[in-house]
Structures are given as structure tokens and as C-alpha cells.
Design a protein around this motif. Structure first.
Motif, PDB file in Angstrom:
ATOM      1  N   LEU A  10      34.962  43.273  43.643  1.00  0.00           N
ATOM      2  CA  LEU A  10      34.640  42.379  44.753  1.00  0.00           C
ATOM      3  C   LEU A  10      35.883  41.655  45.258  1.00  0.00           C
ATOM      4  N   VAL A  11      36.019  41.630  46.583  1.00  0.00           N
ATOM      5  CA  VAL A  11      37.134  41.007  47.293  1.00  0.00           C
ATOM      6  C   VAL A  11      36.601  39.825  48.091  1.00  0.00           C
ATOM      7  N   LEU A  12      37.329  38.716  48.098  1.00  0.00           N
ATOM      8  CA  LEU A  12      36.934  37.517  48.845  1.00  0.00           C
ATOM      9  C   LEU A  12      37.963  37.236  49.936  1.00  0.00           C
ATOM     10  N   ILE A  13      37.485  37.045  51.173  1.00  0.00           N
ATOM     11  CA  ILE A  13      38.355  36.796  52.326  1.00  0.00           C
ATOM     12  C   ILE A  13      37.849  35.549  53.036  1.00  0.00           C
ATOM     13  N   GLY A  14      38.684  34.507  53.130  1.00  0.00           N
ATOM     14  CA  GLY A  14      38.271  33.272  53.776  1.00  0.00           C
ATOM     15  C   GLY A  14      39.247  32.850  54.854  1.00  0.00           C
ATOM     16  N   HIS A  15      38.726  32.360  55.973  1.00  0.00           N
ATOM     17  CA  HIS A  15      39.571  31.922  57.087  1.00  0.00           C
ATOM     18  C   HIS A  15      39.383  30.434  57.360  1.00  0.00           C
ATOM     19  N   SER A  16      40.497  29.704  57.540  1.00  0.00           N
ATOM     20  CA  SER A  16      40.515  28.304  57.954  1.00  0.00           C
ATOM     21  C   SER A  16      39.763  27.438  56.935  1.00  0.00           C
ATOM     22  N   MET A  17      38.695  26.741  57.329  1.00  0.00           N
ATOM     23  CA  MET A  17      37.884  26.055  56.338  1.00  0.00           C
ATOM     24  C   MET A  17      37.379  27.042  55.304  1.00  0.00           C
ATOM     25  N   GLY A  18      37.094  28.263  55.740  1.00  0.00           N
ATOM     26  CA  GLY A  18      36.701  29.313  54.814  1.00  0.00           C
ATOM     27  C   GLY A  18      37.802  29.664  53.842  1.00  0.00           C
ATOM     28  N   GLY A  19      39.066  29.481  54.262  1.00  0.00           N
ATOM     29  CA  GLY A  19      40.177  29.673  53.342  1.00  0.00           C
ATOM     30  C   GLY A  19      40.213  28.597  52.275  1.00  0.00           C
ATOM     31  N   LEU A  20      39.883  27.367  52.654  1.00  0.00           N
ATOM     32  CA  LEU A  20      39.748  26.285  51.676  1.00  0.00           C
ATOM     33  C   LEU A  20      38.615  26.593  50.702  1.00  0.00           C
ATOM     34  N   ILE A  21      37.476  27.028  51.231  1.00  0.00           N
ATOM     35  CA  ILE A  21      36.347  27.389  50.380  1.00  0.00           C
ATOM     36  C   ILE A  21      36.735  28.520  49.426  1.00  0.00           C
ATOM     37  N   ALA A  22      37.432  29.535  49.954  1.00  0.00           N
ATOM     38  CA  ALA A  22      37.838  30.669  49.119  1.00  0.00           C
ATOM     39  C   ALA A  22      38.831  30.244  48.045  1.00  0.00           C
ATOM     40  N   ALA A  23      39.740  29.325  48.384  1.00  0.00           N
ATOM     41  CA  ALA A  23      40.696  28.827  47.393  1.00  0.00           C
ATOM     42  C   ALA A  23      39.985  28.112  46.264  1.00  0.00           C
ATOM     43  N   ARG A  24      39.047  27.239  46.624  1.00  0.00           N
ATOM     44  CA  ARG A  24      38.293  26.515  45.600  1.00  0.00           C
ATOM     45  C   ARG A  24      37.418  27.476  44.800  1.00  0.00           C
ATOM     46  N   TYR A  25      36.838  28.446  45.483  1.00  0.00           N
ATOM     47  CA  TYR A  25      36.019  29.452  44.830  1.00  0.00           C
ATOM     48  C   TYR A  25      36.841  30.229  43.801  1.00  0.00           C
ATOM     49  N   ALA A  26      38.061  30.595  44.185  1.00  0.00           N
ATOM     50  CA  ALA A  26      38.933  31.341  43.279  1.00  0.00           C
ATOM     51  C   ALA A  26      39.266  30.521  42.039  1.00  0.00           C
ATOM     52  N   GLN A  27      39.409  29.210  42.205  1.00  0.00           N
ATOM     53  CA  GLN A  27      39.673  28.355  41.048  1.00  0.00           C
ATOM     54  C   GLN A  27      38.470  28.284  40.116  1.00  0.00           C
ATOM     55  N   ARG A  28      37.273  28.382  40.666  1.00  0.00           N
ATOM     56  CA  ARG A  28      36.061  28.270  39.857  1.00  0.00           C
ATOM     57  C   ARG A  28      35.587  29.610  39.306  1.00  0.00           C
ATOM     58  N   TRP A  29      35.694  30.679  40.113  1.00  0.00           N
ATOM     59  CA  TRP A  29      35.117  31.965  39.720  1.00  0.00           C
ATOM     60  C   TRP A  29      36.089  33.133  39.926  1.00  0.00           C
ATOM     61  N   GLY A  30      37.374  32.860  39.975  1.00  0.00           N
ATOM     62  CA  GLY A  30      38.353  33.899  40.295  1.00  0.00           C
ATOM     63  C   GLY A  30      38.406  35.035  39.302  1.00  0.00           C
ATOM     64  N   ASP A  31      38.036  34.787  38.057  1.00  0.00           N
ATOM     65  CA  ASP A  31      38.117  35.837  37.047  1.00  0.00           C
ATOM     66  C   ASP A  31      37.230  37.027  37.381  1.00  0.00           C
ATOM     67  N   GLY A  32      36.219  36.817  38.210  1.00  0.00           N
ATOM     68  CA  GLY A  32      35.330  37.910  38.571  1.00  0.00           C
ATOM     69  C   GLY A  32      35.728  38.635  39.841  1.00  0.00           C
ATOM     70  N   LEU A  33      36.851  38.248  40.450  1.00  0.00           N
ATOM     71  CA  LEU A  33      37.261  38.816  41.735  1.00  0.00           C
ATOM     72  C   LEU A  33      38.428  39.785  41.562  1.00  0.00           C
ATOM     73  N   ALA A  34      38.411  40.866  42.335  1.00  0.00           N
ATOM     74  CA  ALA A  34      39.526  41.807  42.318  1.00  0.00           C
ATOM     75  C   ALA A  34      40.737  41.207  43.015  1.00  0.00           C
ATOM     76  N   CYS A  35      40.508  40.492  44.124  1.00  0.00           N
ATOM     77  CA  CYS A  35      41.591  39.823  44.841  1.00  0.00           C
ATOM     78  C   CYS A  35      40.991  38.863  45.860  1.00  0.00           C
TER      79      CYS A  35
END
Length: 280
Positions: free
Chosen positions: A110-135
Motif C-alpha cells: 500500500l502506497v499513501l499520497i497526500g497533497h497540501s493539508m492531505g500532505g500534513l495528514i499523510a505525514a502524521r499518518y506515516a508517523q502513526r502507521w508507517g510500518d504498514g506502508l510501502a512508501c
């Protein structure tokens, strides 16, 4: 490409989203009818996931099955318009979307792509659940410092300053389509939303680097989320497997810019570095 609606109960009511995948005959894409990875797209403030259909198409052509939702208070989802009380709960809505996607495709990376506020959400998401993401890909993310934020919050009354469509792209058709889009919020910022953004930016700074594969991309002429402020956040966020690229002349919505093919191509190339590709 098939596009279907999806919905589930989020933290504040019904969340509505979309799924994009290959036509059922499997004619699209390089590896027949079976997807090779999942992509989650996380949209920005005031907009909705339907504005990313062209990005989804490129990813589907590459072999992805793509999922996205309208955040609470955005697009077709429930909630007061453009009101987000807590970015952390929006992250949890995205985590529900991840669970839905993994339930349908349990073996795919699974790949996560976030833009603008979505980039903030994706950054925080990666800190919380990044171990389950491919990139993870952050496009024009609101991290580090954001110049307009403190000024808006310092005002007794938030001024009525909707986003100027001219800052989005060098292509004037993008700005016009944004103005004409009835699902886009065209009003002013709400104080609670701004406060939640500031709080989330602080959480990202405090939580430290992400060691999972992380790409930051940004337009060098972005006047809505200036690159200098995001660069400060990137210094705190980047880890051992991080990379970055900026685009001269590009404004805020780099997926809608005049060089969008280059930008999306860079994202696909980054995904290929971290997601196994089918043998021809």
C-alpha cells in the motif's frame, strides 16, 4: 477505468469516497486485470477526492487500485463545511479507508499520497502507521511553518479570504474549474480548522522522523504553501529512506500543473523503487 463510490461511518458521520480500478475485462495496465498495489490519495483543504481522477487514472494504468475519500466537512461527506476539529481523527478516518482497501486486497502493498493539508495528514499518518506502508508521497505539504496561519489566528474575526485560484497552477483552466466546482469550499477559513492544522503541525514536529520510504515534492513558486516553510518541517520529518524534488516555476497544485506528467511520472518512479513490479 472503472470508478465506483464507497462509504463508511467515520468519526463524525458518513464518509464518502471513490475506488478507481481497471475495467473488468483487464484490458488496461501492464499486468492484465490484477492490481499490483493499492494507492490511497488524501486530498487537501476545501477540495474533494474527485479532483484527483486524472492522478488515479495514471496510477491505475500503472497497476494500482486507487482509493480516496472526502474528509469530514468536505465534498460529499457529512459534517459542517470545511470544519475539521482534529487532524488526528481525520487520520483515523483514513485508517478506516486503509482497512477497507486491505480487506478487498489483503496481499497487496500500500502506497499513501497526500497533497497540501492531505500532505500534513499523510505525514502524521506515516508517523502513526508507517510500518504498514510501502512508501509515502507528500505533495506541497503543510508542515514546518505556514506563514498565513498565525496571522489568521491572531485576528479577532477570521477575514473572508478564500483561496485565490490563481495560486493553484500556471494553467488558468485549473483555476476556472476550481471556481466552477460546487463541491469545493469557496468560503473563508474556520478558526477551529486553523487551530487543528497548527496542532497537527506541532505533532509532526514533536513525533520525529519517518524511516519508511518518503518522498517530498513541491512547486518552487508555491505561494499558498511556500516551499521555505515546508522545508523546515522536512528537516524534522525526513528519515533514512527519504528523498525530495522541487519543480521550478510550479505553483501549489503540482498534480494540476503544466508539467503534471513529469510530476506524476516522478511519483510512479518512486513507487516502482519500493513496490515489486510484475515480470513482463
Amino acid at each position: 477505468m472503472d470508478e465506483t463510490d464507497l462509504q463508511f461511518e467515520g468519526h463524525e458521520g458518513t464518509i464518502v469516497g471513490r475506488r478507481w480500478q481497471r475495467d473488468t475485462d483487464g484490458a488496461d495496465g501492464p499486468s492484465g486485470g490484477d492490481p499490483t498495489y493499492i494507492a490511497l490519495i488524501v486530498h487537501g483543504y476545501g477540495e474533494h477526492c474527485g479532483r484527483y481522477a486524472h492522478v488515479a487514472r495514471r496510477l491505475v494504468d500503472d497497476g494500482a487500485v486507487v482509493y480516496a475519500v472526502d474528509h469530514v466537512g468536505h465534498g460529499r461527506s457529512e459534517g459542517e463545511r470545511a470544519l475539521i476539529d482534529d487532524i488526528e481523527t481525520v487520520c483515523e478516518d483514513v485508517h478506516l479507508l486503509e482497512g477497507l482497501a486491505r480487506g478487498e486486497h489483503p496481499t497487496l502493498p500500500l502506497v499513501l499520497i497526500g497533497h497540501s493539508m492531505g500532505g500534513l495528514i499523510a505525514a502524521r499518518y506515516a508517523q502513526r502507521w508507517g510500518d504498514g506502508l510501502a512508501c509515502i508521497v507528500l505533495s506541497g505539504p503543510v508542515i514546518g511553518t505556514w506563514a498565513p496561519l498565525d496571522g489568521l489566528l491572531a485576528a479577532d474575526v477570521i477575514p473572508d479570504v478564500p483561496i485565490d485560484p490563481a495560486v493553484l497552477s500556471r494553467d488558468p483552466a485549473v483555476g476556472q474549474a476550481y471556481l466552477d466546482d460546487e463541491l469545493v469550499w469557496h468560503g473563508s477559513f474556520k478558526r477551529a480548522t486553523l487551530e487543528s492544522l497548527r496542532h497537527a503541525m506541532g505533532n509532526v514536529r514533536a513525533s520525529g522522523p519517518v524511516d519508511d520510504p518518503l518522498l517530498w515534492i513541491h512547486g518552487e513558486e508555491d505561494r499558498l504553501v511556500p516551499i521555505a516553510g515546508s522545508r523546515i518541517g522536512w528537516r524534522d520529518l525526513k528519515g533514512r529512506h527519504s528523498s525530495a524534488k522541487s519543480y521550478p516555476g510550479a505553483r501549489h497544485e503540482i498534480f494540476n500543473e503544466t508539467n503534471q506528467d513529469e510530476v506524476i511520472g516522478d511519483v510512479v518512479a518512486f513507487i516502482h523503487e519500493h513496490v515489486p513490479q510484475p515480470v513482463a
